[in-house]
Motif scaffolding. Sequence first.
Motif, PDB file in Angstrom:
ATOM      1  N   ARG A   1     -10.535   6.157  -5.050  1.00  0.00           N
ATOM      2  CA  ARG A   1     -11.265   7.410  -4.841  1.00  0.00           C
ATOM      3  C   ARG A   1     -12.370   7.270  -3.801  1.00  0.00           C
ATOM      4  O   ARG A   1     -12.729   8.222  -3.131  1.00  0.00           O
ATOM      5  N   ARG A   2     -12.899   6.068  -3.627  1.00  0.00           N
ATOM      6  CA  ARG A   2     -14.014   5.844  -2.690  1.00  0.00           C
ATOM      7  C   ARG A   2     -13.574   5.310  -1.324  1.00  0.00           C
ATOM      8  O   ARG A   2     -14.341   5.339  -0.382  1.00  0.00           O
ATOM      9  N   GLN A   3     -12.380   4.803  -1.235  1.00  0.00           N
ATOM     10  CA  GLN A   3     -11.896   4.170   0.003  1.00  0.00           C
ATOM     11  C   GLN A   3     -10.735   4.996   0.550  1.00  0.00           C
ATOM     12  O   GLN A   3      -9.606   4.870   0.095  1.00  0.00           O
TER      13      GLN A   3
ATOM     14  N   ILE B   1      -8.684  -5.033   3.469  1.00  0.00           N
ATOM     15  CA  ILE B   1      -8.419  -3.936   2.530  1.00  0.00           C
ATOM     16  C   ILE B   1      -7.738  -2.755   3.225  1.00  0.00           C
ATOM     17  O   ILE B   1      -7.032  -1.980   2.595  1.00  0.00           O
TER      18      ILE B   1
ATOM     19  N   ASP C   1      -8.149   2.771  -9.606  1.00  0.00           N
ATOM     20  CA  ASP C   1      -8.337   4.159  -9.169  1.00  0.00           C
ATOM     21  C   ASP C   1      -9.763   4.443  -8.708  1.00  0.00           C
ATOM     22  O   ASP C   1      -9.971   5.221  -7.777  1.00  0.00           O
ATOM     23  N   ALA C   2     -10.746   3.832  -9.356  1.00  0.00           N
ATOM     24  CA  ALA C   2     -12.144   4.069  -8.976  1.00  0.00           C
ATOM     25  C   ALA C   2     -12.392   3.672  -7.517  1.00  0.00           C
ATOM     26  O   ALA C   2     -13.112   4.365  -6.792  1.00  0.00           O
ATOM     27  N   LEU C   3     -11.788   2.586  -7.063  1.00  0.00           N
ATOM     28  CA  LEU C   3     -11.946   2.165  -5.672  1.00  0.00           C
ATOM     29  C   LEU C   3     -11.122   3.055  -4.746  1.00  0.00           C
ATOM     30  O   LEU C   3     -11.585   3.413  -3.658  1.00  0.00           O
TER      31      LEU C   3
ATOM     32  N   ILE D   1      -4.660  -1.719  -6.966  1.00  0.00           N
ATOM     33  CA  ILE D   1      -6.074  -1.414  -6.718  1.00  0.00           C
ATOM     34  C   ILE D   1      -6.542  -0.376  -7.755  1.00  0.00           C
ATOM     35  O   ILE D   1      -5.878   0.643  -7.947  1.00  0.00           O
TER      36      ILE D   1
ATOM     37  N   ALA E   1      -2.541   0.546  -2.244  1.00  0.00           N
ATOM     38  CA  ALA E   1      -3.230   0.654  -3.525  1.00  0.00           C
ATOM     39  C   ALA E   1      -2.274   0.576  -4.698  1.00  0.00           C
ATOM     40  O   ALA E   1      -2.548  -0.117  -5.683  1.00  0.00           O
TER      41      ALA E   1
END
Length: 87
Positions: A49-51, A33, A45-47, A43, A38
Amino acid sequence: IGTVLLAGGGPLRRHVARAMRRRPFWNLEMHGIEMCDAQADGIPDALVRRQPDLRVSLEEKRARLEAVLEGVGATLATLREVAERFA
């Protein structure tokens, strides 16, 4: 770990490169990853924001990784090759 090098700022990357130059070898751990783009890879957006590394384009991540490896003067080898060298 690759995330530190790819998502961290330039001073952090330079510090890591300086520290690693003093070592006989170092193991850079990367996950798939970390080399995703992204936007290009769709990818969610929720992921993103966390990655943190997903907020950096693949082109920029590659440039950052190459700069660190050049700064260290790295020669790439498998862990098996390193183990044989230091056995």
